[in-house]
Structure formats: structure tokens, C-alpha cells
Enzyme design. Sequence first.
Site, PDB file in Angstrom:
ATOM      1  CB  CYS A  92     -42.900 104.153 -24.292  1.00 15.72           C
ATOM      2  SG  CYS A  92     -44.690 104.063 -24.238  1.00 15.72           S
ATOM      3  N   GLY A 137     -43.744 107.992 -20.693  1.00 15.57           N
ATOM      4  CA  GLY A 137     -44.254 108.522 -19.434  1.00 15.57           C
ATOM      5  C   GLY A 137     -45.751 108.748 -19.518  1.00 15.57           C
ATOM      6  CD  GLU A 177     -45.194  88.025 -16.414  1.00 14.07           C
ATOM      7  OE1 GLU A 177     -44.770  87.151 -15.630  1.00 14.07           O
ATOM      8  OE2 GLU A 177     -44.614  89.102 -16.608  1.00 14.07           O
ATOM      9  CE  LYS A 210     -37.160  91.554 -17.992  1.00 17.54           C
ATOM     10  NZ  LYS A 210     -37.649  90.392 -17.237  1.00 17.54           N
TER      11      LYS A 210
HETATM   12  O1  M6R Z   1     -37.859  95.564 -12.938  1.00 17.80           O
HETATM   13  P1  M6R Z   1     -38.660  95.204 -11.729  1.00 17.80           P
HETATM   14  O2  M6R Z   1     -38.121  94.003 -11.010  1.00 17.80           O
HETATM   15  O3  M6R Z   1     -38.858  96.358 -10.789  1.00 17.80           O
HETATM   16  O4  M6R Z   1     -40.084  94.814 -12.283  1.00 17.80           O
HETATM   17  C1  M6R Z   1     -41.152  94.571 -11.410  1.00 17.80           C
HETATM   18  C2  M6R Z   1     -42.293  93.881 -12.122  1.00 17.80           C
HETATM   19  O5  M6R Z   1     -42.805  94.683 -13.120  1.00 17.80           O
HETATM   20  C3  M6R Z   1     -41.838  92.556 -12.742  1.00 17.80           C
HETATM   21  O6  M6R Z   1     -41.259  91.728 -11.784  1.00 17.80           O
HETATM   22  C4  M6R Z   1     -43.030  91.827 -13.380  1.00 17.80           C
HETATM   23  O7  M6R Z   1     -43.937  91.449 -12.397  1.00 17.80           O
HETATM   24  C5  M6R Z   1     -42.522  90.628 -14.186  1.00 17.80           C
HETATM   25  N1  M6R Z   1     -42.881  90.818 -15.562  1.00 17.80           N
HETATM   26  C6  M6R Z   1     -43.102  89.340 -13.778  1.00 17.80           C
HETATM   27  O8  M6R Z   1     -42.562  88.271 -14.508  1.00 17.80           O
END
Ligand code: M6R
Length: 587
Positions: A2, A101, A468, A582
Amino acid sequence: MCGISGYIGKNNATKILVENLEKLEYRGYDSSGLCLYKNKDFKVIKSLGSISKLKEKVKNIDEDFAIGIGHTRWATHGKPSQKNAHPHLSNNKKIAVVHNGIIENYKQLKNQLICENFFFNSDTDTEVISNLLEKYFRTNFIETINIVLNKLKGSFALAILNKDEDKIYFAKNKSPLYIGIGKDEVQLTSDISTFFGKLESYIILEDGEFGSVSSKNIEIFDKNMRKINKKPIKLEKEYKNTCLLNEKYYMSKEINEIPNVLKNELISLNNLKNKIDKNLFLNINSIEIIACGTAYHAGLMGSYFIEKNCRIPCHVFIASEFKYSNPILSKNNLYVFISQSGETADTISCAELVKNFGCKTLAFTNVEHCTLNNIVDFVIPICAGKEVAVASTKAFTCQVFAMLFFSHILANDYDEFYINNKDVIDNFYIENLLGNFYTEILKFNKIFFVGRQGDYYSCSEASLKLKEITYINCMAISAGELKHGSLALIDGSTLVIVICTNGLIKEKINSNIEEILARGGKVALFTIFEKEDFCDVDYYFKLKNYNDEFNLISSIIPFQQLAFYVSLEKGYNPDKPRNLAKSVTVE
Ligand code: M6R
């Protein structure tokens, strides 16, 4: 997850909040909402789906508001729906709350409130906050907030409106929150990038801090209710527009940016090489890499490079597993965190744990102003530029390349690494090998990605990408493991995508392909080697051969493209897969 935003100032709050929410949409896009404030009255607008829907709704608002709060949601408690969209009002409708959160003890709090005749309009954890603020209401609203915060367990960034005052109240614990200051205006945000190009300075809020902003004044308190002064930091960074230009989707734009971002990355890593604090890896026994999702796969690839090039033991952990596994921490290990956003709650909580133990910490991140960078001893920026699509593509490539760089820094052979990769990167371009393969794969019920060693890590990432954004049930299997169980799943409806860039295990891979074909499975082979080096496969794709290490970076790209095209073929929006966001800021 969020995203929250707050606005107070001389401009049109509605317009600014919607603009900010559009920039925060990567944090969740299940629903969104605003609470606008004027003359002791609220106007609440909520909308299901993306911010564009909210934008449509607010077009009909003809009055100007100078104060408001907004929210874009990634559902945790309660389905995506109008009733669960934020803001959430107290029963007496005098308090409005937006929240990023999770309130972990919300059930207990909700039950207590129900016993006291409070009612709930949503299934969210957030609504307990607005009702607790009503229950413990004091004329000095800061006192009210302090009382309520002491009852909450979990993570929160909150923006709160109280009908009696021309102010926005806020509170932060384990979810990011920033105050932005401009000429005649103050804003709150989950992500500092919403301030770029608009405001002059900002304040980073720390866990436990809360307070209020008005057009004239900012008041911040620590968890002991002591008033604190925080000096605003000048916003220097220019806001770089991340518009789509001629592309329709961010994901394809970001894949196509890979050659350029790698060039930039090599330049900045080259500049950084002498600045890395060597004490970090002096006399270390092992390297422990901690990350989630795609970043975890980059970590696996990194461990492969580190062990191969430096012979230092390296272990890779999924962050959400690490923290609760009662890990054996050691000050003689280096703990490495990989995160595109630098805001992933699971990764951050591990970094805090390790840091509090006094261990050495290093992060690879893509965002300069992020929570993770403030925790660790040293940061290696991966320089991928802003990544908007939920499915990580260019950031993965840059993470792996940065890990490769790091392995050569550790191995003390950086110059060789630079020579081996400079020309490769200068001449690197993206091909499209796939033809109509993306339509072929829709004929299969099961898809497996199979490889060994570094190629297996590419398989894991390729499989994550496909599931995904296409919602196809697929998985990565280490080729040698097939015969230990998964081979039972192989039949005529199974497509096995094999990746092979490693000459040392080529023959072994060929035997695995034979085993698959013997069971009626279909094989698509992606390899740098010739077709004749393998038995007859159903689909053969020749990958360009750069060098052993760079092949592991380049070979993922066809699978990023594959996922993208299959997603389009199935009629989905590859940029915004269902159920995801994201930035994952909840544990
Ligand atoms: O921002 P981060 O690299 O820590 O994010 C980790 C995962 O949430 C992220 O890589 C997720 O698996 C992607 N959406 C995959 O494409």
C-alpha cells in the site's frame, strides 16, 4: 504494501494526491481512496481497481480542497472491494485513517471494540485504528495518538485526519514515511520519489515517531512523547520522468533498457571499486546472502560467483525464513542483502536483526533513499534506474551483474573482470529468439524449467517470471533432481524448458533430456551449444555465447521476453499482475 499520501497547502489537494497515488501505485493497485477535508467536513471518494478509476471519479469534484489524505491498496485483510478501500472512518465519522502495514493484534482489538458497541464496516485491520482513536479521543489529539499507538502491534505508516483540526497527523513503525516541505505546502508519502521536482526538502521519519503537519508547523514526537527537532534534508535529486515513451508496457521498456543500464552500471561500479570498505570482508568466514523473490535468485547466482571466484563459503536465505529460523549469527560473517526497492519488509527485518547483533552488513539496492540503505554498513547501488513493472527484469540483471562484480572484488582480480566484460557490455544487444514459441507453450498443461548450477538459478527466475505475469503453473527443477521424484510428472502434456550454458555439465544435461523424451515429455532447449551436441529436441534456441559468467546474465532475457509475450497473448496486463505489488512492505 500500500502507498499513502497526505497533502496540506495552497494548491489543489485532490489533484496532487491523485498524482502522488499514481506514483505510488506500484505499491498496490487493488483499490484506492481519498479523504478530503474542508470546514470541519470530510469528502470520501473510493474506487476499486487502479488509480485511473479514482481519477475518473474525482473529475466530478468541482470544489477545491487544501487538505487531504490518500491511499492505494494491496489487500492484506479483506478482499479488494469498495468497503475495504481506505480511508477508514471512525464510527462517529470524525476521524479518517489511511494505513500502510499490518496490525498484527487487530483481531483482539476489534473484538474488544465490538464488546463496547463499536461496529465495523470493513474487513480490514486498519478500521480498528480509527475506532481506537475515537474511543481514546482527547482534545489534545497527539495524546490520543500516543495512547492508541501503544496498543498497536505490527507495522504502520499512518496519515490521519481529525475533523476538529486543519492538520494531518501521522505515525510510523516499520513502514516507510516521509514528510516533504515545499513553499506553502507540506506532504506525507510512503516513497520520497513523489516529492522530486515538487518540494524543497524532506524529513525521514524513524520508527516510533509520530506528530502532525499543518500549513505553518511540523511537530514530531518520539515514542516517549518527547518533542523532537529534525532538520529537513534538501531535495537535490532531479526527478527523472519514467514515462513510457513509445512503449506500451513498462516491462518491455525495462527489458529493452538492459543493454544501456548494464553499460551505466559498469561505469558506476568501476568508480565505486576503490571506495568499498575492505574491512567489510577482511577475515570473514562466510558470506550469508538474504533476499526475497527475484532478488533471492540474484543472490543464488551471486553465491555461485562468490564460491567459484573466491572460494569463500556462501549461503543464500529467503528473508522470511531466515529471521524466524533462530539463525546462528557470527561477527566473522558478512551479511549481504539484495533488494531492488530497499523497502521489502522481510529483508529489512533480517538486516535489523543482523545489524543489532553487531555483524558486518552490505546491501545491493536500486533506490538511493530507501530504508535498507540506512541500516547497513555499506551499499552497492545496482544502477538499474527506476523499475516500474511489478515483474523485475532489468533490476535482476543488474543485481546479478553487481554480484559478479563483487565476487571479483573479493577475488582480487577486478581488472581481469573489467577487461572480460567491458567489450561484451559495449556490444551487448537484445535479440528476439522466440518466434512464435510464446503461442506454442500455451498448448501444455505443465511447464518445467530445468538446468544445473547457475543455469538452475536462471530456471528459478524464468519460472517465477512466467507464473507471476501469466498465471501458468510452472516450476524450476534442478536437472539432476528430476529422477528423484519429479520425473513422475512427465507425460505428453509436459513441456520441459532446458537451459544449458555450462560446457562442464553439457553431457549430463543431454542425459536428462533423453530421460524426459523417453517419458513422452516435450523439450525446448536454450543453449549456447550447437544443436548437434544434443539429442533431437522439439524446440531448439541458440543463445549467444559471450563468456561463461556473462552468459548467466544474458540467458535470462529470453525468458523475461517469453513471460511478457505469453502474458499479452493471454490478454493480461504484464505490468500489473493480479494479487501482487512492486514493493512488499509487510512481513
Ligand atoms: O524490492 P525487492 O527486490 O526486495 O523485492 C523482492 C521481491 O518482492 C521481488 O523481487 C519480486 O519477487 C518480483 N516481483 C519478482 O519479479
